[in-house]
Structure formats: C-alpha cells, structure tokens
Design an enzyme around this catalytic site. Structure first.
Site, PDB file in Angstrom:
ATOM      1  N   ILE A 145       0.593  -1.230   0.155  1.00 56.73           N
ATOM      2  CA  ILE A 145      -0.032   0.014  -0.031  1.00 56.73           C
ATOM      3  C   ILE A 145       0.905   1.309   0.063  1.00 56.73           C
ATOM      4  O   ILE A 145       0.438   2.185   0.067  1.00 56.73           O
ATOM      5  CB  ILE A 145      -0.885   0.030   1.201  1.00 56.73           C
ATOM      6  CG1 ILE A 145      -0.234  -0.074   2.477  1.00 56.73           C
ATOM      7  CG2 ILE A 145      -1.868  -0.907   1.061  1.00 56.73           C
ATOM      8  CD1 ILE A 145      -1.234  -0.145   3.713  1.00 56.73           C
ATOM      9  N   GLY A 165       8.794   3.512  -0.297  1.00 58.08           N
ATOM     10  CA  GLY A 165       9.686   4.716  -0.487  1.00 58.08           C
ATOM     11  C   GLY A 165      11.153   4.206  -0.051  1.00 58.08           C
ATOM     12  O   GLY A 165      11.509   3.136   0.293  1.00 58.08           O
ATOM     13  N   MET A 195      12.750   4.719   2.629  1.00 56.28           N
ATOM     14  CA  MET A 195      12.867   4.616   3.963  1.00 56.28           C
ATOM     15  C   MET A 195      12.304   2.876   4.104  1.00 56.28           C
ATOM     16  O   MET A 195      13.010   2.096   4.594  1.00 56.28           O
ATOM     17  CB  MET A 195      12.140   5.253   4.959  1.00 56.28           C
ATOM     18  CG  MET A 195      11.791   4.748   6.341  1.00 56.28           C
ATOM     19  SD  MET A 195      13.407   4.548   7.285  1.00 56.28           S
ATOM     20  CE  MET A 195      12.762   3.601   8.505  1.00 56.28           C
ATOM     21  N   ALA A 196      11.192   2.634   3.791  1.00 60.61           N
ATOM     22  CA  ALA A 196      10.739   1.101   3.819  1.00 60.61           C
ATOM     23  C   ALA A 196       9.426   0.964   2.814  1.00 60.61           C
ATOM     24  O   ALA A 196       9.009   2.141   2.200  1.00 60.61           O
ATOM     25  CB  ALA A 196      10.027   1.272   5.199  1.00 60.61           C
ATOM     26  N   LYS A 254       5.590  -2.043   8.140  1.00 60.14           N
ATOM     27  CA  LYS A 254       6.444  -1.326   7.194  1.00 60.14           C
ATOM     28  C   LYS A 254       7.850  -2.255   7.397  1.00 60.14           C
ATOM     29  O   LYS A 254       8.311  -2.585   8.402  1.00 60.14           O
ATOM     30  CB  LYS A 254       6.783  -0.012   8.050  1.00 60.14           C
ATOM     31  CG  LYS A 254       7.944   0.866   7.299  1.00 60.14           C
ATOM     32  CD  LYS A 254       7.732   2.287   7.814  1.00 60.14           C
ATOM     33  CE  LYS A 254       6.369   3.021   7.466  1.00 60.14           C
ATOM     34  NZ  LYS A 254       6.406   4.452   7.861  1.00 60.14           N
ATOM     35  N   ASP A 292       8.760  15.907  10.194  1.00 60.06           N
ATOM     36  CA  ASP A 292       8.116  15.797   8.776  1.00 60.06           C
ATOM     37  C   ASP A 292       6.673  15.779   8.842  1.00 60.06           C
ATOM     38  O   ASP A 292       6.018  14.847   8.269  1.00 60.06           O
ATOM     39  CB  ASP A 292       8.758  14.337   8.200  1.00 60.06           C
ATOM     40  CG  ASP A 292       8.579  14.348   6.595  1.00 60.06           C
ATOM     41  OD1 ASP A 292       8.294  15.541   5.956  1.00 60.06           O
ATOM     42  OD2 ASP A 292       8.801  13.359   6.263  1.00 60.06           O
TER      43      ASP A 292
END
Length: 493
Positions: free
Chosen positions: A34, A37, A39-40, A57, A149
């Site tokens: 879903i 990126g 990062m994960a 994640k 963020d």
C-alpha cells in the site's frame, strides 16, 4: 478485497518486496503493498490471532543489513510505541523474520490528508484536521519526540474524518544514516519545512508547529505557500519571502481570526510562534468561536445551528454533563436561514427521545439533550465496532460520586472523550479543582485508555497519579482533581 493506498506512495518499489505479497511474515499474512519509499515499504497484512488487519513497514535489504540503522530503527520504534494517543498511529510490534526487519502498525482504512487536498477545504473542516494533528503532536512533544516531517502525506484520515499522525522520527533516523545518499531520499519535505530545519539548524517542537501551519494554509487554500523548481529555492523562500496572506484573506475568504493563527504558526523566528501544541489547540479553538464556525465533532463546544431558525441558539445553563453541539454535516457551515435535513423520521410528536449519554427524556422536536447537551441522533454509535463476548458493543460508563454532579452517570461510545471544567469538552465537570482541559478517555483495540492533559491538580487512578496514558479496568476509581468518578464497563444495545 478492497485496495487502497492509505500511506505515502513514492518511487522505490522493488521485485524483492513484491514477492512478499501472499507470504507469511511471522504471524502476519501479507495481503498487498500500500506504499513504498526509500525508508521502507508498507504492506497491508492480516493477523489471524486477533482477526484484524495491520500495516507492516518493511525495511529494504540495504537498511536491514546495516546493524547501525537497524539499532536506531528499533530505538525509534520503541519510543514511538510508547505514544498512546488517539491521533497517533499505534505501533503494535516490531521484529525480524528470515532477515527481514519490520514494524507492525495500526491499519487505517481511509486515505491521507494529501488525498483530500485537491482543492481548498471549508475552514471548519481544515481547522478540525489541524486540531487533531496538534493534539497528536502535543502528546509526542510531551514525551520528547519531534516529528520533523509534518505534512499531509503523513496524516492518515479514516473515512469518518478521524486523523492519525504517522512516520514519527523517520527524518531524524535518516539524518544519521549513511545510506541516505545512496537511496536519494531527502530529509523532511521542503514545502512544509521550517526555516531552521531547512538550513540544518537544531529543531524542536516549534519546528513541527511551523510545518503544521503550512499544512493548515494548504488546507485553507488548496496549495502550499511557496513553490519553486528546486528544494533550495523553496527553503530560501521560507527564510525570506513574506507569507502570502492575501491567498487566505482575498482569494479564499478565510475568517480573520483563523488567518491570525496561521500567521503566528508560521513566524520565521521560532520564538515568535506558539511555543507548545497545547497553546496552538487553545488558539485554534478560540479562533473557531470568534469566527462563529461549528466546533469539530470530537471537541463539542459551540451549539449547532438550529434546524428551524438557522440561528445560533444560546447554550443552556447546565452546570454539568456533555455540551455536545457538533454541527450536522460536519465540516460545513449552512447559510443563515437555510434549513438542515431532518435527523429523525417516523417519530411521533409525543414520543420522547431518550438521551444515550445521560438517559434523560427529551421532546421529539429536540436535536440535543436538554439535560446534558448530547447529540440525540446518537451518531457516535458508528464508532462502536468492537463487540464484547455477548456480541454487544463494549462501552464505558463514568459515574460521579461527589460534588454537585454526584449520582449522575454518563455512557461513552468507542471514540474520544475530553473531560474538563469548561464548555468545549465532551464531559464538563464544572468544579474548581478540575482543569479547563483535564483528561482524555478513548477506546483502542478492545481497551479503554485514560490520559491526563497536564492538569493542575492531577488525575489519579486508584489513588495513583498518572503521568502517561493508562489502561482502565472495570470499577477503577478516578480522581479529576477532588472529583471522584467510578469507571465501569457497560454494553450497547
């Protein structure tokens, strides 16, 4: 099976991650991807033991093979997992399985705030979302965690409008990671980044408040205040360019009290902003009142526009109970004199309406309880999705033992309840030892939680003062200041 991207989707997918779909990861069965990126990668997964869906994640292999990164990842996960708050995505677990490092989170079936910003939102709806985000940030800041963020893509929104913050600490994690240049991932998001963060200076909670101010501007106008062809130019604009206030006042007709709050949130110098998220919540709530807009559903406060007259009725002089008053058609403000759709059908004019919250009988012509102010349409019952062993919704009851409200008892649905001394809380206990915003009660994963909101006289559970959210058990005795309340489990119809 319904598919939906409820998480930020970015470039960075890989065949390696795609192969996980349909496989078992520990006790979880991967259903679909879903979001992804640098990062994960985020998957929707099913947990048979608890019969629920979760979001997982998963770290890419180059992160998972870096022991320094994995250690920091686990530290960050543990820190965020301690944040028990209704506006923060709950972390259930984290671990490693066959060289795959992962973190298990609450699954939010809806979308992101970014998905809703195709155009400007009505001011009341925009402020509602930002108020919820500010409540979540307040909890994080009190626990020493700065998000770094804050942006619409990191705000998940359920279909009922309940907002949850996600991805706490990700930017901080990436700042200290050698893999940053390899995967080409930026730290933070320039469009929402505070001047101090954009120039690499140390940041604190006031940086999150600036970013949330940019989010509010985006909600009110449909676009961010500063754009450019490259991140550096955007950062320079945040540093030097005047804030485009006319886009709110002239182009979108935002009420002036709300404009003032946005301008203070986005001051260039951190010392000129709101210094805490709690102060921001108070300012936004006051701005709504000054703008004569309906308070968001979850905060109560201003009474709704009367269906027959279209005018704002006065709040009845009730010394206790729940002053509800979220406006039907949440997030909108009907025009003066325009009738609202009827909330009840096939009700005899002589048949009384029994209030769910306090049990009082009301004339069928009423929209809100004359005793406690609760919404007689009982729309909050839609939150009651967790059933007890008897197949009925698991609800909470607070029975007040002393003071002018002694003997009164109130039931609560599986949503968020604020408790305090003044109007604007869901449960108003107007005693001097109760703070303006004293405590918060909410339901998650089969349990009721209680949190003190830094009240002056404290919140005690079974004579122990609480400083972190606690799980409540049947017949626990709660003190809001000097006011004694007994918590008990009850069931819906």
């Amino acid at each position: 099976m319904q598919s939906g991207n409820n998480y930020p989707r970015q470039v960075g997918s890989s065949d390696e991650m795609e192969k996980l779909v349909g496989k078992e990861l520990g006790q979880f069965r991967i259903v679909e991807r879903i979001g992804s990126g640098g990062m994960a990668t985020v998957f929707k997964a099913y947990q048979p033991t608890l019969d629920r869906y979760v979001a997982i994640k998963v770290l890419p292999s180059y992160h998972a093979q870096d022991p320094v990164f994995v250690k920091r990842f686990i530290q960050e996960a543990r820190s965020v997992a301690k944040l028990a708050h209704p506006n923060i995505v709950q972390i259930h677990d984290f671990g490693e399985h066959e060289n795959i490092t992962y973190i298990v989170m609450e699954y939010v079936d809806g979308g992101t705030l970014k998905d809703r910003l195709k155009k400007a939102l009505p001011p009341a709806e925009a402020v509602d979302f930002v108020l919820q985000a500010a409540e979540g940030l307040d909890c994080a800041h009190r626990n020493g965690i700065v998000h770094r963020d804050v942006k619409p893509a990191n705000m998940l929104v359920r279909k009922d409008g309940h907002l949850l913050l996600t991805d706490f600490g990700i930017a901080k994690l990436l700042e200290a990671t050698s893999n940053l240049t390899r995967v080409g991932t930026g730290i933070g998001t320039p469009q929402y980044m505070s001047p101090e963060q954009g120039t690499g200076q140390p940041v604190d909670r006031r940086s999150d408040i600036y970013s949330l101010g940019i989010v509010l501007f985006h909600c009110l106008t449909g676009h961010v205040p500063y754009t450019a062809d490259n991140p550096l130019t955007i950062t320079v604009k945040h540093l030097n360019d005047p804030f485009p206030v006319e886009k709110m006042t002239i182009e979108n007709n935002v009420p002036e009290p709300i404009v003032r709050v946005v301008l203070k949130m986005t001051e260039k110098q951190a010392q000129n902003r709101y210094q805490t998220a709690e102060a921001l919540v108070d300012a936004l709530t006051s701005a709504l009142i000054a703008s004569k807009l309906a308070m968001p559903r979850w905060r109560g406060g201003i009474p709704s526009i009367d269906a027959s007259s279209g005018s704002l009725p006065s709040i009845p002089n009730v010394p206790s109970g729940v002053l509800g008053g979220s406006q039907p058609g949440r997030g909108s403000s009907p025009q003066q004199g325009s009738p609202l759709p009827p909330l009840y059908t096939n009700v005899s004019p002589t048949q009384p309406l029994i209030c769910f919250r306090c049990g009082a009988a009301n004339p069928s012509s009423r929209l809100f309880c004359t005793s406690c102010g609760d919404d007689l349409a009982n729309k909050r019952a839609s939150y009651d999705r967790y059933l007890g062993p008897n197949g009925r919704p698991l609800l909470a009851r607070l029975s007040i033992q002393n003071g002018v409200m002694a003997g009164r008892s109130y039931r609560f649905h599986q949503d968020v309840t604020t408790i305090g001394r003044i109007n604007g809380n869901d449960l108003v206990i107007s005693e001097r030892t109760v703070s303006r915003r004293h405590a918060r009660l909410w339901f998650s994963d089969g349990r009721w939680y209680l949190e003190d909101l830094q009240s002056a006289n404290g919140t005690l559970v079974n004579n122990m003062r609480i400083y972190q959210p606690v799980v409540l058990n049947d017949n626990d005795v709660i003190n809001f200041g000097d006011e004694v309340v007994v918590f008990s489990i009850t069931y819906g119809p």
